[in-house]
Design an enzyme around this catalytic site. Structure first.
Site, short mmCIF file in Angstrom:
data_model
loop_
_atom_site.label_atom_id
_atom_site.label_comp_id
_atom_site.label_asym_id
_atom_site.label_seq_id
_atom_site.Cartn_x
_atom_site.Cartn_y
_atom_site.Cartn_z
N HIS A 188 -84.01 8.74 64.08
CA HIS A 188 -84.93 7.94 63.28
C HIS A 188 -84.91 6.48 63.69
CE1 HIS A 188 -85.73 11.42 60.82
NE2 HIS A 188 -84.41 11.61 60.75
N ASN A 229 -55.43 -21.73 46.22
CA ASN A 229 -56.25 -20.61 46.70
C ASN A 229 -57.38 -20.42 45.71
OD1 ASN A 229 -54.28 -20.21 48.60
ND2 ASN A 229 -53.52 -18.29 47.74
N GLY A 230 -58.56 -20.06 46.19
CA GLY A 230 -59.69 -19.83 45.29
C GLY A 230 -60.76 -20.86 45.54
N ARG A 243 -52.46 -12.49 56.37
CA ARG A 243 -53.61 -12.54 55.47
C ARG A 243 -54.79 -13.21 56.13
NH1 ARG A 243 -52.01 -12.19 49.89
NH2 ARG A 243 -53.75 -13.51 49.34
N CYS A 295 -56.29 -17.38 52.16
CA CYS A 295 -55.33 -18.46 51.94
C CYS A 295 -54.02 -17.94 51.35
CB CYS A 295 -55.89 -19.47 50.94
SG CYS A 295 -57.45 -20.17 51.43
N GLU A 333 -66.05 4.27 59.38
CA GLU A 333 -64.73 3.65 59.44
C GLU A 333 -64.31 3.41 60.89
OE1 GLU A 333 -62.95 2.11 57.50
OE2 GLU A 333 -60.90 2.25 58.18
N TRP A 376 -57.76 -20.64 54.75
CA TRP A 376 -58.85 -19.90 55.38
C TRP A 376 -60.12 -20.60 54.91
CZ3 TRP A 376 -63.00 -16.64 53.88
CH2 TRP A 376 -63.48 -15.79 54.87
N LYS A 432 -63.41 -0.24 62.38
CA LYS A 432 -62.11 -0.55 63.02
C LYS A 432 -62.34 -1.19 64.38
CE LYS A 432 -60.11 -0.41 60.36
NZ LYS A 432 -60.11 -0.08 58.99
N GLU A 467 -63.91 -4.85 64.14
CA GLU A 467 -63.12 -5.95 63.54
C GLU A 467 -61.96 -6.40 64.41
OE1 GLU A 467 -61.18 -5.12 59.78
OE2 GLU A 467 -61.01 -3.01 60.29
N LYS A 489 -56.84 -10.69 55.34
CA LYS A 489 -56.36 -9.39 54.84
C LYS A 489 -56.85 -9.14 53.42
CE LYS A 489 -54.05 -5.58 54.76
NZ LYS A 489 -54.77 -4.45 55.37
C1 F6R Z 1 -61.03 -3.30 57.10
C2 F6R Z 1 -60.46 -3.94 55.95
C3 F6R Z 1 -61.37 -4.45 54.89
C4 F6R Z 1 -60.81 -4.08 53.50
C5 F6R Z 1 -61.66 -4.75 52.40
C6 F6R Z 1 -61.18 -4.36 51.03
O1 F6R Z 1 -60.06 -2.85 57.99
O2 F6R Z 1 -59.27 -4.07 55.84
O3 F6R Z 1 -62.65 -3.97 55.06
O4 F6R Z 1 -60.82 -2.70 53.38
O5 F6R Z 1 -61.61 -6.13 52.55
O6 F6R Z 1 -59.85 -4.73 50.82
P1 F6R Z 1 -59.01 -4.13 49.64
O7 F6R Z 1 -58.82 -2.67 49.93
O8 F6R Z 1 -57.72 -4.89 49.66
O9 F6R Z 1 -59.79 -4.34 48.39
#
Ligand code: F6R
Length: 610
Positions: A506, A102-103, A27, A2, A483, A76, A487, A490, A605
């Site tokens: 395994h 927000n929250g 975000r 949000c 990672e 959101w 990527k 997502e 985000k």
């Molecule tokens: C993946 C991604 C998320 C963030 C996670 C932590 O591409 O962006 O997995 O890494 O939500 O976010 P931060 O680093 O802001 O605590």
């Protein structure tokens, strides 16, 4: 997640709020709304879906007012579906107050019952409407008092802005557990949950702390606690510019940020590699350097990509600094009754510095006596402020939802910290200097890897129709495999598994069917020969092998179907180069599949709720 933007001053508020909402789009959100005041009463419009839907709605309604005070929100969904009714702003049933929030209000069910018993009528399923109704319930001609009274009753988290129909020049904002920043302009204030929506108006900001609030009117500005104790706040300068948060000719923020990495890493290293003296300079830690060098245990906490960077950190701190290290999912750590002994350092890693689980884990570790350090990108964020000391990434704002340059920045910072400790304990000056030279070469080596973007696009398009991918690596490249898989899933919605390569046999090896893409991170290092064996096991079952290997590795081209090359570097630094082809693979595959790379479905985000 949000987003809030609110304004009071002398400008026409509607275009300003819409522009602000667009800056918060990255975000992640699923509905949006706006409230414009200025005359007794307020004008509220909301829409499910993109901000453009809200914009068209306002365009159609030529009657939309052009006030000088207002607030807007991207939602959101948490409580209730992403519908127009559930979008913010919410008002009380007498239309006395409007709120964006927000929250999460944890005790909203009990409060809703209390208010329903008093005869109030609700229209949405949200916890925010309950908050708006409660403020309205307490309202007796003073919005500030009503907000304070309501906030004394709620449990949970909030960053909120409130307007009162009878106080057309007053904006009240408050914060607990969800960020809120006040931009201070000339006789005007722009409040937002994220500095990205403020910097085009002003770079002078005030960060509200938990349980603090502000009352804003054109040219006047008061800050206090929610218990009404006045607080004096320092006005600070935001670090990044508007230009940094614009696309600059790239089609998406993600590809812009992937290509920014050489510069971003150079910035991260700037002033920290003293090549003349052959040492690492981390000014932010100087006060605690003795405790850090004497640490007996390190606990790293983070989520998602930051957690993966933490896994690389585990190798770095154990291998270089010889300190036993554990990496914890922040969401698990906070509820686990963790054991913190003397000499424990808790390191919170977070790009945004606002991730709710990481913040809660950090507080848990601090409460139990750990020295807390932050590895954070956003200057002045909550995690940065709550840690005892820290190291900023300085990689610039990361707007793309998929984290890219922050991952590399996090690893660089961990490496610098590990080297600082190592040199004070076991590492010789000549080995340290070898590392420093290797780090210094990384930005240019990254440029060489990024030149393969076209080749990687071709590989991605060949396999982008496949619904299952594997990412496999060993040692320092095992977190890179995780990672790479994250990527891809997502942003392209392709199912991908990241695994330590030897774990395949395994169980997961049963998944392989002919033509399935298997990405191996196969750079030369201690486990190279073993990894070649793993490639053969997977290839024998019909998978197509995409290898990330070192330049000049002739052997790998005989076993792999596609080879993406990276220059040689010291093994602990390899992730900084090997992750780049995986970021590009994910990006190109997602574009090929027509996905909205910068706004992937269901994702936010900055995850500021549990
Ligand atoms: C993946 C991604 C998320 C963030 C996670 C932590 O591409 O962006 O997995 O890494 O939500 O976010 P931060 O680093 O802001 O605590």
């Amino acid at each position: 997640m949000c987003g809030i933007i609110a304004y009071v001053g002398h400008k026409d508020v509607q275009p300003l709020l819409l522009e602000g909402l667009k800056r918060l789009e990255y975000r992640g959100y699923d509905s949006a709304g706006i409230c414009i005041g200025g005359e007794p009463g307020f004008f509220v419009r909301k829409a499910a879906g993109r901000i453009s839907v809200l914009e068209s709605l306002l365009d159609e309604e030529r009657a939309a007012p052009h006030g000088r005070i207002g607030m807007a929100h991207t939602r959101w969904a948490t409580h209730g579906a992403p519908t127009e009714i559930n979008a913010h702003p919410h008002t009380d049933d007498k239309q006395l107050v409007a709120v964006v929030h927000n929250g999460i209000i944890e005790n909203y069910v009990a409060i809703k019952q209390f208010l329903t018993d008093k005869g109030h009528k609700f229209v949405s399923q949200t916890d925010t409407e309950v908050l708006a109704m409660l403020i309205g319930h307490f309202y007796q001609g003073n919005l500030t008092r009503a907000v304070q009274a309501a906030l004394h009753e709620v449990r949970g988290t909030y960053g909120l802005a409130a307007m009162g129909a009878e106080e057309p020049e007053t904006l009240v904002v408050a914060r607990r557990g969800s960020p809120l920043i006040i931009g201070v302009g000339k006789e005007e204030y722009v409040v937002a949950s994220d500095a990205a929506a403020i910097v085009e108006h002003t770079t002078q900001v005030v960060y509200l702390n938990d349980n603090e609030m502000a009352v804003l009117a054109p040219g006047t500005f008061k800050t206090m606690t929610i218990d009404d104790i006045p607080v004096t706040k320092e006005v600070q300068e935001v670090e990044f510019s508007l230009q940094q948060i614009e696309l600059g000719g790239y089609p998406h923020f993600m590809i812009k940020e992937i290509f920014e990495q050489p510069e971003a890493i150079a910035n991260c290293l700037r002033g920290r590699l003293d090549k003349n003296e052959g040492r690492v300079v981390l000014g932010g830690l100087s006060q605690y350097s003795r405790d850090i060098v004497r640490a007996r245990r390190i606990i790293i906490m983070g989520c998602g990509t930051a957690w993966h960077a933490g896994l690389v950190g585990e190798f770095l701190f154990e291998d270089l600094a010889k300190i036993p290290t554990e990496v914890e999912y922040a969401s698990e750590f906070r509820y686990r009754n963790p054991i913190i002994e003397d000499g424990t350092i808790a390191i919170a890693i977070s790009q945004s510095g606002e991730t709710a689980d990481t913040l809660a884990a950090l507080r848990e570790a601090k409460d139990r006596g750990a020295l807390s350090l932050g590895i954070v990108n956003i200057v002045g964020s909550t995690i940065a402020r709550e840690t005892d000391a820290g190291i900023y990434l300085h990689v610039g704002p990361e707007i793309g939802v998929a984290s890219t340059k922050a991952f590399c920045g996090q690893i660089v910072v961990e490496a610098l910290l590990a080297l600082t400790i190592a040199r004070r304990k076991y590492m010789s000056q000549s080995v340290l200097e070898e590392f420093l030279r290797a780090l210094d070469r990384i930005p240019n080596q990254m440029r060489l890897v990024l030149r393969q973007s076209d080749l990687i696009r071709q590989v991605a398009s060949q396999y982008s129709h496949r619904d299952n991918w594997l990412f496999l690596g060993r040692g320092f490249n095992y977190p890179v495999a995780l990672e790479g898989a994250l990527k891809l899933k997502e942003i392209s919605y392709i199912h991908a598994e990241g695994l330590p390569a030897a774990e395949m046999k395994h169980g997961p090896i049963a998944l392989i069917n002919p033509g399935m893409p298997a990405v191996f991170i196969a750079t030369r290092g201690t486990q190279y020969e073993k990894l070649l064996g793993n490639i053969q096991e997977v290839k024998a079952r019909g998978a197509k092998i995409i290898a990330v290997a070192n330049e000049g590795d002739d052997h790998i081209s005989h076993v792999a179907d596609h080879v993406l090359t990276v220059p040689d570097t010291i093994e602990p630094l390899q992730p900084l180069l090997t992750v780049l082809p995986l970021q590009l693979l994910a990006y190109h595959a997602a574009v090929e599949r027509g996905c909205n790379v910068d706004k992937p479905r269901n994702l936010a985000k900055s995850v500021t709720v549990e």
